[in-house]
Scaffold this motif. Structure first.
Motif, PDB file in Angstrom:
ATOM      1  N   LEU A 154       0.826  -1.219   0.000  1.00 21.29           N
ATOM      2  CA  LEU A 154       0.000   0.000   0.000  1.00 21.29           C
ATOM      3  C   LEU A 154       0.857   1.265   0.000  1.00 21.29           C
ATOM      4  N   ALA A 155       1.969   1.238   0.759  1.00 20.50           N
ATOM      5  CA  ALA A 155       2.866   2.400   0.799  1.00 20.50           C
ATOM      6  C   ALA A 155       3.517   2.629  -0.564  1.00 20.50           C
ATOM      7  N   LEU A 156       3.843   1.529  -1.262  1.00 18.12           N
ATOM      8  CA  LEU A 156       4.442   1.617  -2.606  1.00 18.12           C
ATOM      9  C   LEU A 156       3.469   2.303  -3.574  1.00 18.12           C
ATOM     10  N   PHE A 157       2.202   1.931  -3.478  1.00 25.31           N
ATOM     11  CA  PHE A 157       1.159   2.509  -4.340  1.00 25.31           C
ATOM     12  C   PHE A 157       1.043   4.024  -4.120  1.00 25.31           C
ATOM     13  N   VAL A 158       1.005   4.437  -2.851  1.00 23.51           N
ATOM     14  CA  VAL A 158       0.858   5.864  -2.534  1.00 23.51           C
ATOM     15  C   VAL A 158       2.130   6.637  -2.912  1.00 23.51           C
ATOM     16  N   ALA A 159       3.310   6.019  -2.700  1.00 20.74           N
ATOM     17  CA  ALA A 159       4.574   6.666  -3.076  1.00 20.74           C
ATOM     18  C   ALA A 159       4.621   6.905  -4.583  1.00 20.74           C
ATOM     19  N   TYR A 160       4.099   5.959  -5.358  1.00 19.21           N
ATOM     20  CA  TYR A 160       4.075   6.084  -6.834  1.00 19.21           C
ATOM     21  C   TYR A 160       3.139   7.226  -7.255  1.00 19.21           C
ATOM     22  N   ILE A 161       1.968   7.289  -6.633  1.00 16.69           N
ATOM     23  CA  ILE A 161       0.956   8.295  -6.995  1.00 16.69           C
ATOM     24  C   ILE A 161       1.410   9.721  -6.652  1.00 16.69           C
ATOM     25  N   SER A 162       2.189   9.868  -5.554  1.00 19.22           N
ATOM     26  CA  SER A 162       2.527  11.225  -5.089  1.00 19.22           C
ATOM     27  C   SER A 162       3.597  11.920  -5.942  1.00 19.22           C
ATOM     28  N   LYS A 163       4.163  11.188  -6.924  1.00 20.53           N
ATOM     29  CA  LYS A 163       5.179  11.756  -7.852  1.00 20.53           C
ATOM     30  C   LYS A 163       6.289  12.499  -7.101  1.00 20.53           C
ATOM     31  N   PRO A 164       7.068  11.786  -6.298  1.00 21.18           N
ATOM     32  CA  PRO A 164       8.102  12.454  -5.499  1.00 21.18           C
ATOM     33  C   PRO A 164       9.315  12.879  -6.330  1.00 21.18           C
ATOM     34  N   PRO A 165      10.049  13.917  -5.879  1.00 17.26           N
ATOM     35  CA  PRO A 165      11.282  14.328  -6.568  1.00 17.26           C
ATOM     36  C   PRO A 165      12.444  13.391  -6.195  1.00 17.26           C
ATOM     37  N   LEU A 166      12.536  12.254  -6.882  1.00 14.74           N
ATOM     38  CA  LEU A 166      13.487  11.201  -6.501  1.00 14.74           C
ATOM     39  C   LEU A 166      14.943  11.644  -6.597  1.00 14.74           C
ATOM     40  N   ILE A 167      15.280  12.455  -7.620  1.00 14.46           N
ATOM     41  CA  ILE A 167      16.680  12.885  -7.783  1.00 14.46           C
ATOM     42  C   ILE A 167      17.097  13.761  -6.605  1.00 14.46           C
ATOM     43  N   GLU A 168      16.236  14.703  -6.237  1.00 11.51           N
ATOM     44  CA  GLU A 168      16.554  15.569  -5.087  1.00 11.51           C
ATOM     45  C   GLU A 168      16.696  14.741  -3.809  1.00 11.51           C
ATOM     46  N   ALA A 169      15.792  13.762  -3.632  1.00 11.19           N
ATOM     47  CA  ALA A 169      15.856  12.890  -2.445  1.00 11.19           C
ATOM     48  C   ALA A 169      17.174  12.130  -2.407  1.00 11.19           C
ATOM     49  N   ALA A 170      17.633  11.627  -3.562  1.00 16.36           N
ATOM     50  CA  ALA A 170      18.891  10.875  -3.642  1.00 16.36           C
ATOM     51  C   ALA A 170      20.083  11.771  -3.312  1.00 16.36           C
ATOM     52  N   VAL A 171      20.074  13.008  -3.839  1.00 17.25           N
ATOM     53  CA  VAL A 171      21.185  13.954  -3.595  1.00 17.25           C
ATOM     54  C   VAL A 171      21.249  14.319  -2.108  1.00 17.25           C
ATOM     55  N   ARG A 172      20.090  14.673  -1.537  1.00 17.50           N
ATOM     56  CA  ARG A 172      20.057  15.101  -0.127  1.00 17.50           C
ATOM     57  C   ARG A 172      20.331  13.954   0.853  1.00 17.50           C
ATOM     58  N   ALA A 173      20.172  12.709   0.392  1.00 19.83           N
ATOM     59  CA  ALA A 173      20.481  11.548   1.248  1.00 19.83           C
ATOM     60  C   ALA A 173      21.974  11.498   1.579  1.00 19.83           C
ATOM     61  N   VAL A 174      22.811  12.086   0.706  1.00 18.39           N
ATOM     62  CA  VAL A 174      24.262  12.114   0.982  1.00 18.39           C
ATOM     63  C   VAL A 174      24.773  13.533   1.233  1.00 18.39           C
ATOM     64  N   ALA A 175      24.003  14.539   0.844  1.00 21.49           N
ATOM     65  CA  ALA A 175      24.411  15.937   1.065  1.00 21.49           C
ATOM     66  C   ALA A 175      23.240  16.730   1.644  1.00 21.49           C
ATOM     67  N   PRO A 176      22.927  16.501   2.934  1.00 21.00           N
ATOM     68  CA  PRO A 176      21.747  17.154   3.512  1.00 21.00           C
ATOM     69  C   PRO A 176      21.966  18.645   3.761  1.00 21.00           C
ATOM     70  N   THR A 177      20.888  19.401   3.726  1.00 26.59           N
ATOM     71  CA  THR A 177      20.967  20.827   4.074  1.00 26.59           C
ATOM     72  C   THR A 177      20.434  21.064   5.487  1.00 26.59           C
ATOM     73  N   HIS A 178      19.711  20.096   6.042  1.00 31.70           N
ATOM     74  CA  HIS A 178      19.185  20.190   7.409  1.00 31.70           C
ATOM     75  C   HIS A 178      19.530  18.909   8.158  1.00 31.70           C
ATOM     76  N   PHE A 179      19.672  19.023   9.489  1.00 33.12           N
ATOM     77  CA  PHE A 179      19.943  17.828  10.299  1.00 33.12           C
ATOM     78  C   PHE A 179      19.274  18.000  11.658  1.00 33.12           C
ATOM     79  N   SER A 180      18.846  16.910  12.241  1.00 35.16           N
ATOM     80  CA  SER A 180      18.193  16.957  13.560  1.00 35.16           C
ATOM     81  C   SER A 180      18.602  15.750  14.393  1.00 35.16           C
ATOM     82  N   PHE A 181      19.189  16.019  15.569  1.00 39.23           N
ATOM     83  CA  PHE A 181      19.526  14.944  16.513  1.00 39.23           C
ATOM     84  C   PHE A 181      18.269  14.174  16.897  1.00 39.23           C
TER      85      PHE A 181
END
Length: 393
Positions: A154-181
């Motif tokens: 079900l989560a896969l279905f909703v993730a597909y429908i929401s059209k996420p910015p996958l490239i930005e997510a991939a970039v920020r996964a290794v170069a974040p601009t925000h961080f929270s303990f």
């Protein structure tokens, strides 16, 4: 035939741990932190996967080799320490279970239109039904697998429908601009903190899948469990990110429901109800089973009435929720509490790995121990950082 049964138990243990992790708090935390950190939350998820895997591998391997539950190992490390760890885990498990029952009730409220309180009672009855059955272990394994696959699908279905910015997510996964303990502590705490990391290991112990000869399977089970929980986290994150990037605003009263509803309208809202219900009930089962497994070796009567005590644990959690209510804040706070428990529990296990009276002549791989010590250090440091963030604002 016997080998196939072993793999079935192993998969059941992996899904029990993953299902215990993927509870209502998991859904709520993921939505809240995605809204706070945006694409940079991908870095928090990546970091937490590494910390989770190291913690889980160390704990599962030591319990498998020692062939004893965590509380008995802790008591052998230092007399009385097992009682202290059990108290922390049992208390954390009870708090988590109140949130799990609330989440399941919230899911049925969305799905069937019953009140959250009525939904909570119906969910508690279903969970109790699993433990009333004679072959509770087998039913629990099957239930955990079914609910786990349903949530991921079900989560896969909703993730597909929401059209996420996958490239930005991939970039920020290794170069974040925000961080929270607090985000890292809560996410790690919500995945392997408190009782959760022990859920699968204690299940293997009950099913007698222990000993050095089973270590390769133990490794696979531990990593599969983390993989399943992390896949679900990732799908929820990109679904929420898609919604937020498109300008959607999450409702603070129910942030996870907003993600599903904004992505897929009324159908999405109903899907959320089903996911929340599945997450709640499967976590009630995992939490009750594991929390009680932490006290059952202390007295023969507890072992004898194990099933009855598990059922009582679920009933008490349900009654407390019916009196207190207010699930969303509880779900975030409890994840952080479980994050504080992890360095204590993992630290005890790492000491046990070098006590011959506990593990005989077994040698834990040095790299795994070093990484485990690093996780204890990082989680302790982040606990202090999170406390300062919480009380500093």
């Amino acid at each position: 035939m016997k080998k196939k049964y072993n793999w079935s138990i192993l998969l059941g243990a992996a899904f029990l741990m993953a299902s215990s992790a993927i509870g209502p708090g998991f859904l709520t935390q993921t939505a809240v932190f995605t809204a706070q950190l945006g694409a940079s939350f991908g870095f928090v998820i990546l970091l937490s996967v590494i910390l989770d895997a190291i913690a889980q591998l160390n704990i599962w391997r030591i319990i498998t080799v020692a062939d004893k539950p965590a509380q008995d190992i802790a008591n052998m490390v230092f007399p009385g320490l097992g009682y202290f760890v059990s108290f922390l885990v049992f208390l954390g498990g009870m708090a988590f279970n109140i949130g799990n029952i609330a989440g399941a009730g919230l899911g049925l409220n969305v799905l069937l239109g019953v009140s959250v309180g009525q939904g909570a009672i119906m969910s508690a009855i279903l969970a109790i039904g699993i433990f009333i059955y004679k072959e509770a272990g087998k039913v629990m394994d099957t239930f955990a697998k079914t609910m786990g696959l349903l949530k991921i699908g079900l989560a896969l279905f909703v993730a597909y429908i929401s059209k996420p910015p996958l490239i930005e997510a991939a970039v920020r996964a290794v170069a974040p601009t925000h961080f929270s303990f607090t985000a890292v502590l809560t996410i790690v705490g919500g995945t392997v903190g408190g009782y959760i990391t022990f859920a699968g290991a204690h299940r293997l112990l009950d099913a007698r899948q222990t000993g050095r000869e089973n270590l390769p399977q133990t490794n696979r089970g531990a990593l599969s469990a983390i993989g399943l929980a992390s896949l679900m986290r990732l799908l929820l994150f990109i679904a929420a990110l898609g919604v937020i990037t498109a300008g959607g605003k999450l409702d603070p009263a129910n942030p996870a429901a907003s993600v599903f509803q904004l992505a897929a309208g009324q159908l999405g809202y109903k899907i959320f109800g089903l996911v929340m219900f599945a997450a709640g009930v499967s976590s009630v089962v995992g939490s009750a089973y594991t929390s009680v497994s932490f006290i059952k070796s202390f007295h023969p009567m507890i072992l004898k009435f194990n099933r009855e005590i598990i059922i009582t644990f679920i009933v008490i959690s349900c009654i407390i929720f019916e009196i207190i209510g207010k699930p969303v804040k509880t779900l975030i706070t409890v994840g952080a509490i479980n994050g504080f428990i992890l360095p204590i529990a993992l630290g005890v296990m790492l000491i046990a790995a070098y006590r011959t009276k506990i593990i005989a002549d077994y040698r834990q791989p040095l790299l795994l121990t070093i990484l485990g010590v690093a996780v204890v250090g990082v989680m302790t440091w982040m606990s202090c950082g999170a406390l300062m963030q919480m009380f500093g604002h």
